[in-house]
Motif scaffolding. Structure first.
Motif, PDB file in Angstrom:
ATOM      1  N   GLY A  24       0.818  -1.212   0.000  1.00 49.86           N
ATOM      2  CA  GLY A  24       0.000   0.000   0.000  1.00 49.86           C
ATOM      3  C   GLY A  24       0.847   1.255   0.000  1.00 49.86           C
ATOM      4  N   TYR A  25       1.908   1.263   0.805  1.00 47.33           N
ATOM      5  CA  TYR A  25       2.815   2.413   0.859  1.00 47.33           C
ATOM      6  C   TYR A  25       3.428   2.661  -0.517  1.00 47.33           C
ATOM      7  N   ALA A  26       3.928   1.604  -1.140  1.00 47.56           N
ATOM      8  CA  ALA A  26       4.573   1.741  -2.449  1.00 47.56           C
ATOM      9  C   ALA A  26       3.584   2.168  -3.526  1.00 47.56           C
ATOM     10  N   GLN A  27       2.341   1.696  -3.428  1.00 43.57           N
ATOM     11  CA  GLN A  27       1.351   2.041  -4.450  1.00 43.57           C
ATOM     12  C   GLN A  27       1.046   3.530  -4.487  1.00 43.57           C
ATOM     13  N   PRO A  70      -6.278  10.991  -9.812  1.00 43.68           N
ATOM     14  CA  PRO A  70      -5.339   9.864  -9.859  1.00 43.68           C
ATOM     15  C   PRO A  70      -4.744   9.604  -8.473  1.00 43.68           C
ATOM     16  N   GLY A  71      -4.708   8.339  -8.081  1.00 43.18           N
ATOM     17  CA  GLY A  71      -4.172   7.981  -6.773  1.00 43.18           C
ATOM     18  C   GLY A  71      -5.175   8.009  -5.655  1.00 43.18           C
ATOM     19  N   SER A  72      -6.412   8.416  -5.923  1.00 36.23           N
ATOM     20  CA  SER A  72      -7.409   8.516  -4.853  1.00 36.23           C
ATOM     21  C   SER A  72      -8.094   7.189  -4.560  1.00 36.23           C
ATOM     22  N   MET A  73      -7.936   6.195  -5.431  1.00 35.65           N
ATOM     23  CA  MET A  73      -8.450   4.856  -5.169  1.00 35.65           C
ATOM     24  C   MET A  73      -7.467   3.834  -5.720  1.00 35.65           C
ATOM     25  N   ILE A  74      -7.169   2.825  -4.915  1.00 33.37           N
ATOM     26  CA  ILE A  74      -6.295   1.745  -5.355  1.00 33.37           C
ATOM     27  C   ILE A  74      -6.927   0.412  -4.980  1.00 33.37           C
ATOM     28  N   ILE A  99      -2.999   0.705   6.318  1.00 35.12           N
ATOM     29  CA  ILE A  99      -1.952   1.136   7.245  1.00 35.12           C
ATOM     30  C   ILE A  99      -0.774   1.725   6.477  1.00 35.12           C
ATOM     31  N   GLY A 100      -0.358   1.038   5.394  1.00 33.58           N
ATOM     32  CA  GLY A 100       0.745   1.547   4.586  1.00 33.58           C
ATOM     33  C   GLY A 100       0.433   2.889   3.964  1.00 33.58           C
ATOM     34  N   VAL A 101      -0.787   3.040   3.467  1.00 32.50           N
ATOM     35  CA  VAL A 101      -1.193   4.312   2.853  1.00 32.50           C
ATOM     36  C   VAL A 101      -1.173   5.430   3.891  1.00 32.50           C
ATOM     37  N   THR A 115      -7.274  11.146   4.755  1.00 33.50           N
ATOM     38  CA  THR A 115      -8.272  10.242   5.331  1.00 33.50           C
ATOM     39  C   THR A 115      -8.252   8.962   4.501  1.00 33.50           C
ATOM     40  N   VAL A 116      -8.035   7.842   5.153  1.00 32.79           N
ATOM     41  CA  VAL A 116      -7.924   6.553   4.458  1.00 32.79           C
ATOM     42  C   VAL A 116      -9.167   5.716   4.732  1.00 32.79           C
TER      43      VAL A 116
END
Length: 568
Positions: free
Chosen positions: A63-66, A421-425, A440-442, A450-451
């Motif tokens: 998640g962090y890397a994404q 872009p990047g608001s949903m993965i 958690i990574g995000v 806000t996640v």
């Protein structure tokens, strides 16, 4: 002492790793000692994030890397911890997300010949023939650290390969004696270990594609994960606005085009129906998609000219895969689209043709939007469409959604209508349980955002919520987790009925997929991590529950909202 463990941690930090998602074991004394020594010396090393479950650890790193493009590292315990990474290794591989995984190995001495020699019974049991082979089918690179004298070179090389397209995981192992070895310091020039440069379209193929795009009467773009690059989204928008080309998403894992863009005509997953726009196309440009359509039920016409652009166009890890195409290119999406846009600048277009197509596609977009809004009306029970539409009212441009809705993927994407872009993965793979760790990574990557994690009740249990919510409280990474609870695994039921619509299974009330009696999903999170636990079953109570959940998270406390949908 300056040991292999010290050099390893330094190398990670030099390569941009700021978090080490760790499940510690008897193979890690050198790394634990080096981290404590670094604290005493005020020397920067990656922050240790304790992860009670390995799949959560790797999902968090993914998640962090994404959302940053910057790989992080995962530390697990020998072959047992490697196996406990479970389906997260599959997700990282299929999503092409860069991560470095390090696992210790059983000591190779047993009579005290070297520091780190075997001193616990488990070190004989955990000595296996081919530990790296456990994950070799899912990694871009694997190696064993045999000495600390070149450990930095191995880490740099592992990261270079992991970060080069097609990206993925790198896996390193090192026995205790090697990690305890006292070694001289090594300084490397990071500029000489860069990932490979993005690939571009060849000139001849580029000109043929531009000519066909300009001449096409009914072109269409199909994509799945182009949106991992904001630059690629910007170039795609420029292209489709210039030529009035409709865009279809197939099993999307990112926001590939703003949902309110008039050229966007929606997303398709496993629905057994032919997409009319795809069927009518005379030119199909596929960019960054593993499965642009399911040929059994949905495909372009045989007369359509198909161009395929992808960083991994041969899908070498997929034994059965082919899409007949006029030309296939290994190229970076942003680079290729920038080339196409630049080339089109000097091409004379049929203005009347483009204008008519723009009017037609815009009307289709508007009609689709009207149909979606009609599904969002509250009824006697909560529907996925109504739930997603209500969530939409609580999110803003500082929200990132982790979508693992499974049978509700399409409804979530349709009714949230994300634009940035990047608001949903999504996980990009097929192993469930990604969303909790990913959230958690995000949040670690973007503490100001806000996640929101959206998942089914089945995928919620796969997340290992006890570990996820313990970590969320310890590391101050609160997020809203919304459970689309339909009482079981809906997807296996749909798969069975798709093959046997009139068989015995179609007449059975119990296919082994229901979760009865139900678990207290929100209660698990409350017990493990002090999360706000909410459960709602009536439409009229939904908005108030969402307001409580979002207020809690924006105040620093996680919230789990268990939403009761119509049961299976």
């Amino acid at each position: 002492m300056y040991t292999t463990g010290t050099a390893f941690l330094e190398a990670l930090h030099e390569r941009g790793v700021r978090h080490l998602f760790a499940n510690l074991g008897s193979d890690h004394p050198a790394i634990v000692e080096s981290m404590e020594e670094a604290k005493a010396a005020s020397r920067e090393v990656p922050a240790l994030i304790t992860c009670p479950n390995e799949m959560v650890a790797l999902s968090a790193a993914q998640g962090y890397a994404q959302v940053t493009g910057q790989p992080q590292a995962v530390l697990v315990h020998v072959e047992c911890g490697t196996q406990a990474l479970a389906g997260a290794v599959h997700n990282v591989a299929k999503a092409r997300v860069p991560v470095l995984i390090f696992a210790g190995a059983s000591p190779f001495t047993q009579e005290g010949e070297l520091r780190g020699s075997r001193n616990e019974f488990i070190q004989w049991i955990q000595d296996v023939h081919d530990q790296r082979g456990i994950v070799r089918g899912y990694t871009r690179y694997d190696n064993e650290i045999r000495t600390g004298r070149n450990v930095k070179q191995l880490v740099y090389r592992a990261m270079q390969i992991a970060c080069s397209d097609p990206k993925g995981a790198a896996y390193l192992t090192g026995a205790r004696e090697v990690m305890e070895e006292e070694v001289p310091r090594v300084e490397l020039d990071a500029g000489q270990w860069q990932a490979i440069a993005p690939c571009a379209l060849p000139e001849q193929g580029l000109q043929a594609l531009i000519a066909d795009l300009a001449a096409a009467r009914h072109p269409v773009v199909v994509t799945s994960f182009l949106g991992r690059s904001a630059a690629a989204v910007a170039e795609l928008v420029k292209l489709v606005e210039r030529l009035a080309i409709p865009v279809i998403e197939s099993v999307p894992s990112y926001v590939n085009i703003p949902a309110d863009h008039p050229m966007y005509l929606g997303n398709q997953w496993n629905a057994p129906r032919q997409n009319e726009t795809l069927a009518a196309a005379d030119l199909v440009l596929v960019i960054d998609s593993d499965v642009p359509w399911i040929p059994l039920v949905n495909r372009p016409s045989e007369d359509a000219r198909v161009y395929y652009i992808d960083v991994d166009p041969l899908k070498e890890q997929m034994p059965l895969w082919y899409i007949p195409s006029r030309q296939v290119f290994r190229a970076d999406a942003a680079t290729a689209l920038a080339q196409i846009n630049a080339g089109l600048a000097g091409v004379a277009l049929d203005a009347d043709l483009v204008a008519a197509r723009r009017e037609r596609v815009t009307a289709l977009h508007r009609r689709r939007d009207e149909l979606l809004r009609a599904r969002e009306v509250a009824g006697e029970t909560i529907t996925p469409a109504y739930l997603a539409a209500c969530v939409r009212d609580f999110i803003d441009d500082d929200t990132i959604v982790c979508n693992e809705g499974i049978s509700n993927y399409e409804a979530i994407i349709d009714h949230l209508g994300m634009r940035r872009p990047g608001s949903m993965i999504a996980s990009g793979g097929g192993s469930l349980g990604w969303n909790g760790g990913a959230a958690i990574g995000v949040k670690l990557a973007h503490p100001d955002k806000t996640v929101v994690a959206m998942c089914g009740d089945g995928s919620y249990m796969f997340t290992v919520p006890s570990s996820v919510h313990w970590m969320a409280r310890r590391y101050a990474t609160p997020f809203v987790q919304i459970v689309f609870n339909n009482g079981g695994w809906k997807s296996p039921k749909l798969s069975t009925l798709a093959v046997h619509p009139d068989g015995y299974a179609s007449r059975s009330s119990d296919l082994g997929v229901s979760f009865d009696p139900p678990a207290d999903y929100a209660g698990i999170a409350a017990a493990a991590g002090g999360a706000l636990a909410l459960r709602v079953s009536r439409p009229e109570a939904l908005r108030d529950a969402l307001a409580q959940a979002f207020a809690a998270v924006r105040g620093g406390r996680s919230a789990v909202l268990d939403v009761q949908l119509d049961p299976l």
